[in-house]
Design an enzyme around this catalytic site. Structure first.
Site, short mmCIF file in Angstrom:
data_model
loop_
_atom_site.label_atom_id
_atom_site.label_comp_id
_atom_site.label_asym_id
_atom_site.label_seq_id
_atom_site.Cartn_x
_atom_site.Cartn_y
_atom_site.Cartn_z
N HIS A 106 -3.73 1.48 8.14
CA HIS A 106 -2.40 2.07 7.98
C HIS A 106 -2.45 3.27 7.00
O HIS A 106 -1.89 4.33 7.27
CB HIS A 106 -1.44 0.99 7.47
CG HIS A 106 -0.01 1.40 7.37
ND1 HIS A 106 0.98 0.93 8.20
CD2 HIS A 106 0.61 2.25 6.51
CE1 HIS A 106 2.14 1.48 7.87
NE2 HIS A 106 1.95 2.29 6.84
N GLU A 107 -3.15 3.10 5.88
CA GLU A 107 -3.20 4.18 4.88
C GLU A 107 -4.04 5.37 5.36
O GLU A 107 -3.66 6.52 5.13
CB GLU A 107 -3.75 3.67 3.54
CG GLU A 107 -2.97 2.53 2.91
CD GLU A 107 -1.49 2.77 2.78
OE1 GLU A 107 -1.01 3.90 2.92
OE2 GLU A 107 -0.77 1.78 2.58
N HIS A 135 -1.95 7.41 7.54
CA HIS A 135 -1.03 8.29 6.79
C HIS A 135 -1.73 9.57 6.36
O HIS A 135 -1.15 10.65 6.40
CB HIS A 135 -0.49 7.59 5.54
CG HIS A 135 0.75 6.77 5.76
ND1 HIS A 135 1.89 7.28 6.33
CD2 HIS A 135 1.03 5.48 5.46
CE1 HIS A 135 2.82 6.33 6.38
NE2 HIS A 135 2.33 5.23 5.87
N GLY A 162 0.84 -1.18 0.00
CA GLY A 162 0.00 0.00 0.00
C GLY A 162 0.88 1.23 0.00
O GLY A 162 2.07 1.16 0.35
N GLN A 182 3.27 9.87 1.38
CA GLN A 182 4.54 9.14 1.35
C GLN A 182 5.40 9.48 0.13
O GLN A 182 6.58 9.17 0.11
CB GLN A 182 4.29 7.62 1.38
CG GLN A 182 3.71 7.14 2.70
CD GLN A 182 3.55 5.64 2.70
OE1 GLN A 182 2.59 5.12 2.17
NE2 GLN A 182 4.51 4.93 3.27
N CYS A 214 6.70 0.09 7.74
CA CYS A 214 6.24 1.18 6.89
C CYS A 214 7.38 1.63 5.98
O CYS A 214 8.52 1.77 6.44
CB CYS A 214 5.77 2.35 7.76
SG CYS A 214 5.27 3.79 6.82
N LEU A 215 7.06 1.88 4.73
CA LEU A 215 8.06 2.35 3.77
C LEU A 215 8.67 3.67 4.22
O LEU A 215 9.81 3.98 3.86
CB LEU A 215 7.41 2.56 2.40
CG LEU A 215 6.86 1.28 1.74
CD1 LEU A 215 5.89 1.65 0.63
CD2 LEU A 215 7.99 0.44 1.21
ZN ZN Z 1 3.28 3.44 5.79
#
Ligand code: ZN
Length: 167
Positions: free
Chosen positions: A131-132, A135, A46, A51, A89-90
């Site tokens: 999670h998204e 963000h 995702g 991000q 998380c990225l």
């Molecule tokens: Zn993330």
């Protein structure tokens, strides 16, 4: 189509409340395509627009065996149950943590054509939906860590991408 640079903490864009998308025009379509390319390039499940440095309420999701889901202006309308997950998380590279997520999550959103959709996810999809949307509200998974021993650093040689999903 392009692969964009992933913003990592402490980039302030990750802490802003992202803006609602009012007009799903050509630039938004291009952004969505670039987000999908970027998510695939980094093997994420995702990706939210903040991000990649865009403070807009857009997220793309692609979990294993699933199709690409694009969510514009998503809003969680139901959460059910609780489970403990390991999450990464990225935008927080090299760290994993143990947090609590809902078992079932339902969202209301628009798809990339502007059509209103409702989507219910369980397990990994529920986790990614939370999670998204986090963000988009300026929150990252480490905010849910209850104690420091629930957050750990992954060594570069660790096989984290096979054991964990990154979002
Ligand atoms: Zn993330």
């Amino acid at each position: 189509m392009a692969v964009l640079r992933i913003r990592t903490l402490p980039d302030p864009v990750l802490r802003q409340k992202a803006k609602k998308v009012a007009n799903i025009d050509g630039s938004i379509q291009k952004l969505i395509d670039d987000m999908i390319d970027t998510m695939r390039a980094v093997h994420g499940v995702g990706l939210a627009a903040p991000q990649i440095g865009m403070s807009l309420r857009i997220a793309v999701i692609e979990i294993p065996e699933g199709q690409v889901i694009t969510l514009i202006n998503p809003k969680i309308i139901k959460r059910q149950g609780e489970r403990v997950v390991e999450e990464g998380c990225l935008s927080v590279p090299g760290y994993y943590g143990e947090i609590k997520r809902s078992k079932v999550v339902k969202v209301k959103a628009q798809d990339r054509r502007g059509k209103e959709i409702r989507l219910e996810g369980e397990e990994l999809l529920a986790q990614v939906l939370e999670h998204e949307t986090d963000h988009l509200n300026g929150s990252v998974f480490v905010d849910h860590i209850e104690s420091q021993d629930k957050l750990w650093k992954v060594t570069p040689q660790g096989n984290q991408t096979l054991e964990h999903q990154i979002i």
